[in-house]
Design an enzyme around this catalytic site. Structure first.
Site, PDB file in Angstrom:
ATOM      1  CE  LYS A   1      -3.954  -2.242   2.194  1.00  0.00           C
ATOM      2  NZ  LYS A   1      -4.907  -2.192   3.327  1.00  0.00           N
TER       3      LYS A   1
ATOM      4  CE1 TYR B   1      -9.178  -3.117  -0.555  1.00  0.00           C
ATOM      5  CE2 TYR B   1      -8.466  -1.200  -1.790  1.00  0.00           C
ATOM      6  CZ  TYR B   1      -8.172  -2.280  -0.990  1.00  0.00           C
ATOM      7  OH  TYR B   1      -6.866  -2.532  -0.632  1.00  0.00           O
TER       8      TYR B   1
ATOM      9  CG  PHE C   1     -13.722  -0.001   6.210  1.00  0.00           C
ATOM     10  CD1 PHE C   1     -13.176  -0.405   4.998  1.00  0.00           C
ATOM     11  CD2 PHE C   1     -14.422  -0.924   6.962  1.00  0.00           C
ATOM     12  CE1 PHE C   1     -13.320  -1.703   4.532  1.00  0.00           C
ATOM     13  CE2 PHE C   1     -14.573  -2.234   6.513  1.00  0.00           C
ATOM     14  CZ  PHE C   1     -14.016  -2.618   5.296  1.00  0.00           C
TER      15      PHE C   1
ATOM     16  NE  ARG D   1      -6.651 -13.612   4.881  1.00  0.00           N
ATOM     17  CZ  ARG D   1      -6.928 -12.314   4.717  1.00  0.00           C
ATOM     18  NH1 ARG D   1      -6.524 -11.678   3.632  1.00  0.00           N
ATOM     19  NH2 ARG D   1      -7.622 -11.675   5.630  1.00  0.00           N
TER      20      ARG D   1
ATOM     21  CB  THR E   1      -7.197  -6.200   9.548  1.00  0.00           C
ATOM     22  OG1 THR E   1      -7.526  -7.295   8.695  1.00  0.00           O
ATOM     23  CG2 THR E   1      -7.530  -4.900   8.863  1.00  0.00           C
TER      24      THR E   1
ATOM     25  NE  ARG F   1      -2.423  -6.057   7.104  1.00  0.00           N
ATOM     26  CZ  ARG F   1      -3.451  -6.772   6.665  1.00  0.00           C
ATOM     27  NH1 ARG F   1      -3.971  -7.724   7.419  1.00  0.00           N
ATOM     28  NH2 ARG F   1      -3.960  -6.519   5.472  1.00  0.00           N
TER      29      ARG F   1
ATOM     30  CG  ASN G   1      -3.750  -2.692   6.805  1.00  0.00           C
ATOM     31  OD1 ASN G   1      -3.495  -2.466   5.627  1.00  0.00           O
ATOM     32  ND2 ASN G   1      -4.843  -3.326   7.186  1.00  0.00           N
TER      33      ASN G   1
ATOM     34  CG  HIS H   1      -5.455  -6.447  -0.426  1.00  0.00           C
ATOM     35  ND1 HIS H   1      -6.696  -6.439   0.156  1.00  0.00           N
ATOM     36  CD2 HIS H   1      -5.516  -7.325  -1.463  1.00  0.00           C
ATOM     37  CE1 HIS H   1      -7.488  -7.272  -0.516  1.00  0.00           C
ATOM     38  NE2 HIS H   1      -6.787  -7.817  -1.498  1.00  0.00           N
TER      39      HIS H   1
ATOM     40  CD  GLU I   1      -8.622  -9.607  -3.785  1.00  0.00           C
ATOM     41  OE1 GLU I   1      -9.438  -9.201  -2.947  1.00  0.00           O
ATOM     42  OE2 GLU I   1      -7.514 -10.097  -3.457  1.00  0.00           O
TER      43      GLU I   1
END
Length: 140
Positions: A11, A51, A59, A87, A93, A104, A114, A117, A128
């Site tokens: 990100k 998204y 959010f 993950r 998250t 994270r 964070n 993704h 995705e």
């Protein structure tokens, strides 16, 4: 074990702080291969499209705004049980709840910023990945 593909997005908080290499090293050290990668700056429409599944959540607006504040690095990762493995190394998250040693916990600035993704299922991974990459761009 099943070889899978999953989407990873580093990100804007990552690219702003020049952490792409450090995070990629964690990904590769965990046994995942980066088989496609591109750096891009999402438009608001692209962020909202990606998204869209969260459009009704409180959010959504803030997330889309954040994702357009700087470049991101979209990646396709490959490995045994890649979705679950990525993950796991991403962490929770909310970085305050993330386990020590996760991306994270080490790098995230907040629950919004964070750092990464990752796809949460095989179906979402396929959708995705195709949002960002053509088949010709994925070299395994």
């Amino acid at each position: 074990m099943t070889v899978q593909h999953t989407l990873s997005i580093l990100k804007p908080d990552v690219t702003r702080r020049n952490l792409t290499g450090k995070i990629n090293a964690k990904i590769e050290d965990a046994g995942l291969r980066i088989i496609a990668q591109k750096r891009l700056w999402l438009t608001r429409a692209q962020a909202e499209g990606f998204y869209a599944v969260h459009a009704e959540r409180s959010f959504f607006g803030d997330l889309c705004e954040f994702m357009t504040t700087g470049p991101v690095v979209a990646q396709v990762l490959e490995g045994n049980d890649a979705i679950a493995k990525y993950r796991e190394i991403m962490g929770a998250t909310n970085p305050a709840n993330a386990a020590e040693g996760t991306i994270r916990k080490e790098f995230a600035e907040s629950i919004e910023a964070n750092s990464v993704h990752g796809s949460d299922s095989a179906e979402n991974a396929a959708s995705e990945i195709s949002y960002f990459f053509s088949r010709m761009e994925i070299v395994g």
